[in-house]
Design a protein around this motif. Sequence first.
Motif: not given
Length: 541
Positions: A140-169
Motif C-alpha cells: 500500500s498504497p496502490s492503484s489496484t483498489q482491491a489487492s493492496d495491503g501486503l505486509g509490511p512484513l511477510f513470508n509470501a505474496r500469495a497463498c499459492q506461494s506457500c502451498h505450491l500447487k496446493d501441495g507440500r512445501g
Amino acid sequence: MRRIVDLLRRASRGWTPEQTSQPVMGMAGLFWPTASHLAVAGLIATLSPAALALAGDIPDLPSARTDLTEQDRARVEAITKPTTDFSKPEEYELMQGGAGTSRKRVNADAFSQSSANITFEEEGTFKLGNAIFRKNWVSSPSSTQASDGLGPLFNARACQSCHLKDGRGHPPEGNADATSMFLRLAREASTEEEKAERAEHKVLNFPDPTYGAQLQDLAVPGLAGEGRMRITYAEQPVTLGDGTTVSLRKPSYAVDGLAYGPIHPDTTLSPRVTPAMIGLGLVEQIHPADILAKVDPDDRDGDGISGRPNMVRDALSGELTLGLFGWKAQTPSIRQQSADAFAGDIGISTPEKPDHWGDCTKAEKSCLDLPNGVQERLGSVEAPSPVMDLVTFYSQNLAVPARRDINKQPVLAGKKAFYEMGCVSCHTPKFVTRRDAPNKAQSFQLIWPYSDFLLHDMGEGLADGQAVGDATGNEWRTPPLWGIGLTKRVNGHTFFLHDGRARNLTEAILWHGGEGQKARDRFAAAGAEERDALIKFLESL
C-alpha cells in the motif's frame, strides 16, 4: 450432557441394563433415563475411558455421535472396522476421498482439482476462490483498489506461494527460496498472568516480543525483512536389521541478519513446511466424538500409544473446541486457519483477524508507521468477508486423488505390513463424516485419511521444544497420509515431516520415536522386500 456421561460411566463399569436404567442424580434432582439415553449409553464399547473423563471435564464436549440413526450407526461401525483381509482391496478403498474423490488424470495438478460431487454453481465458487488463492497482493498504497495491503512484513505474496500447487512445501535446497517453509517463534508463559491465560486456553503460547509469532524474511520497499533462516544438517547413519545403511540428516536452526535487535533468549524456533491442502473440508466434518473415542493419554490399553486432543478456543465463538489443523492441531476450522495465514504469512487483515499490519510488533515501529490497504468502500479490513468466503470454500473442496495400484500384490503386502507393524495405531485408516455437514458434498462420506488427528509424543529426535496450546514440545498431530505418494509428481520433491528433513518415506519412518518407536523398530528390523512393499503401499495413497 453430564447425565449421559454418568450413564456411560455406569456402562463402562459393567453395570447391567437394569442397573444402568436406575435413576441418576442430576443438578435438578433425580431423573430416569429414557430409551434414547440408554441407547447413547450403549455406545460405550466404542469409547475410551480417557474420552469419557475428558467429556466429563469439558462442558458440551460430545462423547457420542448425535447425527446418526441406529441404522446409520451400525453401518458406520461395520465399514470403519479395521480390516483383517489383505488378499484384496477393501470395498470403496479406491475412492479415498469419498464421492468427492478426483478421478482425473494424475499429473502436476493432481492436488488442485475440485471435489467431484459439488454442484455446477459451486464449481464457479471454487474457481473464484482459486483465483484469490493464487493472486499476488501488493504493498500500500496502490492503484489496484482491491489487492493492496501486503505486509509490511511477510513470508509470501500469495497463498499459492506457500502451498505450491496446493501441495507440500519444502525446506530451501540449493538456490531454492524458503517461501514454503518458515520459523514459528514462541516462548512459554513467564508471569502469573500469562500462566493464567495459558491455563484458560486464551492463548496458544506467547510470541517473541520483537519478532512476533513467526520470522518474516520479506518486506515491502523501504523496510527491512526480519532476518533469514539458516539450516545446517548433520548426517546420522542408521543400520537396519538386514545390514542396509540409511543416513538421516539432523537439522539445526538459527537466524542470520536480524534487523530489529536480538531474539528473546527464551524464544524457540520451530520450522514448519506447508502441508498439502487436499481433503481439508472432509477432515473438518469428522465428528469430534469419533476422534475423541481414540484418546488414551494414560495408555490404559498398554499399546504404547497415548493420543491426546489439543483443545483450543474458537476465535469467533470463544468456545473451547477440538483442534484439527496445523502441525500441532492448534486450529479448529479451515476459516480460522485461512485468517491466521492471511495475517501471519501475507500481512492481510480479515474480519476474523483484523491485523492490518500483520505480525508487526510494537518493537518494529518502522513497520507500524507504513500505510495499510483498507478500502473503506469495501469494508474495514483488507480481505473482507466475501474474500474469506471464497478462500474458505476453495480450501474445503480441494479433492483427494483416487488411489492407484490397489490390486497389485506388493501394495497389498505393504498394507498388511502397515497394519502388523502398528502404524494404524496412530494413522487411523478411515472415518465416516457427519450426516449433518453444512455442505452435502462432505456429508456421510467414507474417507481414508490415515490419521487419528490427535497429538503424539514423537520423541526427542523430532522435538522442537515449542508448546502450542495443549501440545508439548515433543508432540505432533498425526499427519494424514492420503496423497503422500503423489508428492514428487505434484511438487517435484520427496521431503517429508514437519521440517522436510526426511528426503524420502524411509527416512521419515526412521525418524519416528516416542510413541512411534515400536512401529519404527519393526520397520527397521524387517527385510528389504517387506520394507519396499510398505513404501509401495504408501506411494499408492
